[in-house]
Design a protein around this motif. Structure first.
Motif, PDB file in Angstrom:
ATOM      1  N   GLY A  19       4.628   9.605  -8.096  1.00 18.88           N
ATOM      2  CA  GLY A  19       5.755   9.790  -9.002  1.00 18.88           C
ATOM      3  C   GLY A  19       7.064   9.169  -8.570  1.00 18.88           C
ATOM      4  N   ASP A  20       7.068   8.430  -7.487  1.00 18.21           N
ATOM      5  CA  ASP A  20       8.294   7.790  -7.011  1.00 18.21           C
ATOM      6  C   ASP A  20       8.630   6.607  -7.922  1.00 18.21           C
ATOM      7  OD1 ASP A  20      10.183   6.152  -5.661  1.00 18.21           O
ATOM      8  OD2 ASP A  20       9.524   6.888  -3.703  1.00 18.21           O
ATOM      9  N   GLN A  21       9.646   6.769  -8.754  1.00 17.46           N
ATOM     10  CA  GLN A  21      10.025   5.757  -9.732  1.00 17.46           C
ATOM     11  C   GLN A  21      10.584   4.492  -9.073  1.00 17.46           C
ATOM     12  OE1 GLN A  21       9.387   6.084 -13.064  1.00 17.46           O
ATOM     13  NE2 GLN A  21       8.338   7.942 -12.412  1.00 17.46           N
ATOM     14  N   VAL A  22      11.274   4.640  -7.974  1.00 18.24           N
ATOM     15  CA  VAL A  22      11.829   3.482  -7.266  1.00 18.24           C
ATOM     16  C   VAL A  22      10.695   2.626  -6.710  1.00 18.24           C
ATOM     17  CG1 VAL A  22      13.274   2.733  -5.329  1.00 18.24           C
ATOM     18  CG2 VAL A  22      14.005   4.654  -6.755  1.00 18.24           C
ATOM     19  N   ALA A  23       9.697   3.262  -6.131  1.00 18.26           N
ATOM     20  CA  ALA A  23       8.555   2.522  -5.591  1.00 18.26           C
ATOM     21  C   ALA A  23       7.824   1.793  -6.706  1.00 18.26           C
ATOM     22  CB  ALA A  23       7.607   3.480  -4.869  1.00 18.26           C
ATOM     23  N   LEU A  24       7.631   2.466  -7.838  1.00 14.74           N
ATOM     24  CA  LEU A  24       6.962   1.843  -8.980  1.00 14.74           C
ATOM     25  C   LEU A  24       7.773   0.656  -9.494  1.00 14.74           C
ATOM     26  CD1 LEU A  24       4.635   1.830 -10.990  1.00 14.74           C
ATOM     27  CD2 LEU A  24       5.901   3.500 -12.355  1.00 14.74           C
TER      28      LEU A  24
ATOM     29  N   THR B 125       3.872  -1.881 -19.053  1.00 15.18           N
ATOM     30  CA  THR B 125       3.856  -0.539 -19.647  1.00 15.18           C
ATOM     31  C   THR B 125       2.544   0.162 -19.341  1.00 15.18           C
ATOM     32  OG1 THR B 125       5.331  -1.255 -21.428  1.00 15.18           O
ATOM     33  CG2 THR B 125       4.032   0.743 -21.818  1.00 15.18           C
ATOM     34  N   LYS B 126       1.445  -0.550 -19.508  1.00 11.88           N
ATOM     35  CA  LYS B 126       0.123   0.020 -19.236  1.00 11.88           C
ATOM     36  C   LYS B 126       0.000   0.368 -17.751  1.00 11.88           C
ATOM     37  CE  LYS B 126      -2.940  -0.048 -21.976  1.00 11.88           C
ATOM     38  NZ  LYS B 126      -3.393   0.903 -22.977  1.00 11.88           N
ATOM     39  N   ALA B 127       0.535  -0.473 -16.886  1.00 12.46           N
ATOM     40  CA  ALA B 127       0.480  -0.203 -15.445  1.00 12.46           C
ATOM     41  C   ALA B 127       1.269   1.063 -15.103  1.00 12.46           C
ATOM     42  CB  ALA B 127       1.013  -1.394 -14.657  1.00 12.46           C
ATOM     43  N   ILE B 128       2.403   1.247 -15.756  1.00 12.40           N
ATOM     44  CA  ILE B 128       3.200   2.465 -15.535  1.00 12.40           C
ATOM     45  C   ILE B 128       2.397   3.694 -15.959  1.00 12.40           C
ATOM     46  CG2 ILE B 128       5.235   3.746 -16.318  1.00 12.40           C
ATOM     47  CD1 ILE B 128       6.639   0.928 -16.510  1.00 12.40           C
ATOM     48  N   GLU B 129       1.762   3.595 -17.125  1.00 13.64           N
ATOM     49  CA  GLU B 129       0.983   4.726 -17.650  1.00 13.64           C
ATOM     50  C   GLU B 129      -0.243   5.025 -16.786  1.00 13.64           C
ATOM     51  OE1 GLU B 129      -0.119   3.473 -21.568  1.00 13.64           O
ATOM     52  OE2 GLU B 129       1.914   3.670 -22.355  1.00 13.64           O
ATOM     53  N   LYS B 130      -0.847   3.979 -16.217  1.00 14.86           N
ATOM     54  CA  LYS B 130      -2.143   4.134 -15.546  1.00 14.86           C
ATOM     55  C   LYS B 130      -2.092   3.964 -14.035  1.00 14.86           C
ATOM     56  CE  LYS B 130      -4.251   4.368 -19.559  1.00 14.86           C
ATOM     57  NZ  LYS B 130      -4.924   5.528 -20.057  1.00 14.86           N
ATOM     58  N   ILE B 131      -0.916   3.980 -13.439  1.00 18.32           N
ATOM     59  CA  ILE B 131      -0.799   3.761 -11.995  1.00 18.32           C
ATOM     60  C   ILE B 131      -1.681   4.731 -11.208  1.00 18.32           C
ATOM     61  CG2 ILE B 131       1.268   5.204 -11.763  1.00 18.32           C
ATOM     62  CD1 ILE B 131       0.542   1.998  -9.746  1.00 18.32           C
ATOM     63  N   HIS B 132      -1.847   5.925 -11.722  1.00 13.72           N
ATOM     64  CA  HIS B 132      -2.667   6.918 -11.028  1.00 13.72           C
ATOM     65  C   HIS B 132      -4.150   6.519 -10.979  1.00 13.72           C
ATOM     66  CE1 HIS B 132      -2.957   8.000 -15.284  1.00 13.72           C
ATOM     67  NE2 HIS B 132      -4.115   8.577 -14.990  1.00 13.72           N
ATOM     68  N   LEU B 133      -4.570   5.569 -11.831  1.00 13.33           N
ATOM     69  CA  LEU B 133      -5.962   5.122 -11.858  1.00 13.33           C
ATOM     70  C   LEU B 133      -6.245   3.965 -10.901  1.00 13.33           C
ATOM     71  CD1 LEU B 133      -6.642   5.232 -15.717  1.00 13.33           C
ATOM     72  CD2 LEU B 133      -7.267   6.932 -13.975  1.00 13.33           C
ATOM     73  N   TYR B 134      -5.187   3.383 -10.355  1.00 11.95           N
ATOM     74  CA  TYR B 134      -5.380   2.268  -9.426  1.00 11.95           C
ATOM     75  C   TYR B 134      -6.060   2.792  -8.165  1.00 11.95           C
ATOM     76  CZ  TYR B 134      -4.385  -1.511  -6.171  1.00 11.95           C
ATOM     77  OH  TYR B 134      -4.510  -2.503  -5.233  1.00 11.95           O
ATOM     78  N   LYS B 135      -7.213   2.196  -7.830  1.00  9.56           N
ATOM     79  CA  LYS B 135      -8.035   2.677  -6.714  1.00  9.56           C
ATOM     80  C   LYS B 135      -7.808   1.924  -5.407  1.00  9.56           C
ATOM     81  CE  LYS B 135     -10.381   5.538  -9.311  1.00  9.56           C
ATOM     82  NZ  LYS B 135      -9.725   6.774  -9.575  1.00  9.56           N
ATOM     83  N   GLY B 136      -7.157   0.776  -5.473  1.00 10.33           N
ATOM     84  CA  GLY B 136      -6.909   0.016  -4.260  1.00 10.33           C
ATOM     85  C   GLY B 136      -8.065  -0.848  -3.814  1.00 10.33           C
ATOM     86  N   CYS B 137      -9.062  -1.020  -4.655  1.00  5.15           N
ATOM     87  CA  CYS B 137     -10.220  -1.862  -4.307  1.00  5.15           C
ATOM     88  C   CYS B 137      -9.867  -3.345  -4.332  1.00  5.15           C
ATOM     89  CB  CYS B 137     -11.375  -1.591  -5.273  1.00  5.15           C
ATOM     90  SG  CYS B 137     -11.966   0.105  -5.200  1.00  5.15           S
ATOM     91  N   SER B 138      -8.798  -3.673  -5.013  1.00  4.11           N
ATOM     92  CA  SER B 138      -8.337  -5.063  -5.093  1.00  4.11           C
ATOM     93  C   SER B 138      -6.829  -5.054  -4.909  1.00  4.11           C
ATOM     94  CB  SER B 138      -8.707  -5.657  -6.451  1.00  4.11           C
ATOM     95  OG  SER B 138      -8.074  -4.930  -7.491  1.00  4.11           O
TER      96      SER B 138
ATOM     97  N   THR C 188       0.831  -1.206   0.000  1.00  5.41           N
ATOM     98  CA  THR C 188       0.000   0.000   0.000  1.00  5.41           C
ATOM     99  C   THR C 188       0.865   1.254   0.000  1.00  5.41           C
ATOM    100  OG1 THR C 188      -1.701  -1.218   1.224  1.00  5.41           O
ATOM    101  CG2 THR C 188      -1.897   1.173   1.178  1.00  5.41           C
ATOM    102  N   ALA C 189       1.903   1.259   0.792  1.00  3.27           N
ATOM    103  CA  ALA C 189       2.812   2.413   0.849  1.00  3.27           C
ATOM    104  C   ALA C 189       3.548   2.570  -0.484  1.00  3.27           C
ATOM    105  CB  ALA C 189       3.800   2.256   1.995  1.00  3.27           C
ATOM    106  N   LEU C 190       3.980   1.457  -1.058  1.00  2.00           N
ATOM    107  CA  LEU C 190       4.649   1.523  -2.366  1.00  2.00           C
ATOM    108  C   LEU C 190       3.718   2.094  -3.434  1.00  2.00           C
ATOM    109  CD1 LEU C 190       6.581  -1.881  -2.496  1.00  2.00           C
ATOM    110  CD2 LEU C 190       7.585   0.411  -2.471  1.00  2.00           C
ATOM    111  N   ILE C 191       2.478   1.675  -3.404  1.00  2.00           N
ATOM    112  CA  ILE C 191       1.501   2.156  -4.387  1.00  2.00           C
ATOM    113  C   ILE C 191       1.292   3.658  -4.237  1.00  2.00           C
ATOM    114  CG2 ILE C 191      -0.936   2.064  -5.085  1.00  2.00           C
ATOM    115  CD1 ILE C 191      -0.803  -0.977  -4.317  1.00  2.00           C
ATOM    116  N   ARG C 192       1.112   4.114  -2.999  1.00  2.00           N
ATOM    117  CA  ARG C 192       0.923   5.557  -2.769  1.00  2.00           C
ATOM    118  C   ARG C 192       2.126   6.348  -3.280  1.00  2.00           C
ATOM    119  NH1 ARG C 192      -1.821   4.263   2.239  1.00  2.00           N
ATOM    120  NH2 ARG C 192       0.185   4.294   3.294  1.00  2.00           N
ATOM    121  N   LYS C 193       3.318   5.867  -3.001  1.00  2.00           N
ATOM    122  CA  LYS C 193       4.527   6.560  -3.454  1.00  2.00           C
ATOM    123  C   LYS C 193       4.614   6.540  -4.986  1.00  2.00           C
ATOM    124  CE  LYS C 193       7.751   6.282   0.373  1.00  2.00           C
ATOM    125  NZ  LYS C 193       9.153   6.039   0.671  1.00  2.00           N
TER     126      LYS C 193
END
Length: 180
Positions: free
Chosen positions: A13-18, A52-65, A4-9
């Motif tokens: 924009g934290d590239q290391v966390a991603l 690649t898609k996950a990198i582009e869309k990480i901001h859309l991840y809602k954390g519901c799953s 969860t913390a990695l996702i928030r980071k």
């Protein structure tokens, strides 16, 4: 650090966390891709596209799953799209459409394909678009209707009418011969 913390980071924009998130899920995702494609090279491509898609869309991840579930969802949708594209390409390769028949007839009679393009250019968009979607891209009338925001019957009618106008413009009858 927990997921969860990695996702928030990563979302901030934290590239290391991603990179850490993707690295931790790579093998899991690759195994899933291999199971659904049954082809190692396709599984590799699908895994890379998913990442690649996950990198582009990480901001859309809602954390519901779980994050891995989100990645599987992306991979599944990409794979379905790949299959649809492949099916359309196979259908186009195996199906001789009226527009392709016209092209062959024109080439056979030494008419230029540019005449067909010119004829298409003289059709209004309301007729040209459904005709191209049907006979060049092999979409069904229902799909054409949805894409263009018109009823299925209207799409079918416009394709039929457009073929008639194109034949008239090119002086060709329904059998593909020059009209007299």
């Amino acid at each position: 650090m927990d997921e969860t913390a990695l996702i928030r980071k990563a979302q901030k924009g934290d590239q290391v966390a991603l990179a850490t998130l993707l690295h931790e899920n790579y093998l899991f995702l690759r195994r899933y891709a291999l199971k659904i494609t049954l082809k190692p090279s396709l599984a590799d491509d699908l895994t890379q596209e998913t990442m690649t898609k996950a990198i582009e869309k990480i901001h859309l991840y809602k954390g519901c799953s779980k994050f891995s579930t989100w990645l599987i969802s992306i991979a599944s949708n990409l794979y379905i799209d790949m299959c649809r594209k492949q099916n359309r390409e196979e259908l186009m390769a195996n199906t001789e459409t009226p527009l392709h028949q016209l092209k062959w007839e024109f080439a056979h009679r030494q008419l230029e394909w540019m005449d067909v393009v010119d004829g298409l250019g003289k059709l209004s968009e309301g007729y040209r678009l459904p005709l191209i979607l049907k006979h060049y891209y092999s979409y069904r009338y229902e799909e054409i209707g949805k894409m263009l925001g018109i009823p299925e019957g209207t799409a079918k009618s416009r394709v039929h009418h457009a073929l008639g106008l194109l034949r008239k413009e090119l002086n060709v009858n329904d059998e593909g011969y020059e009209a007299e």
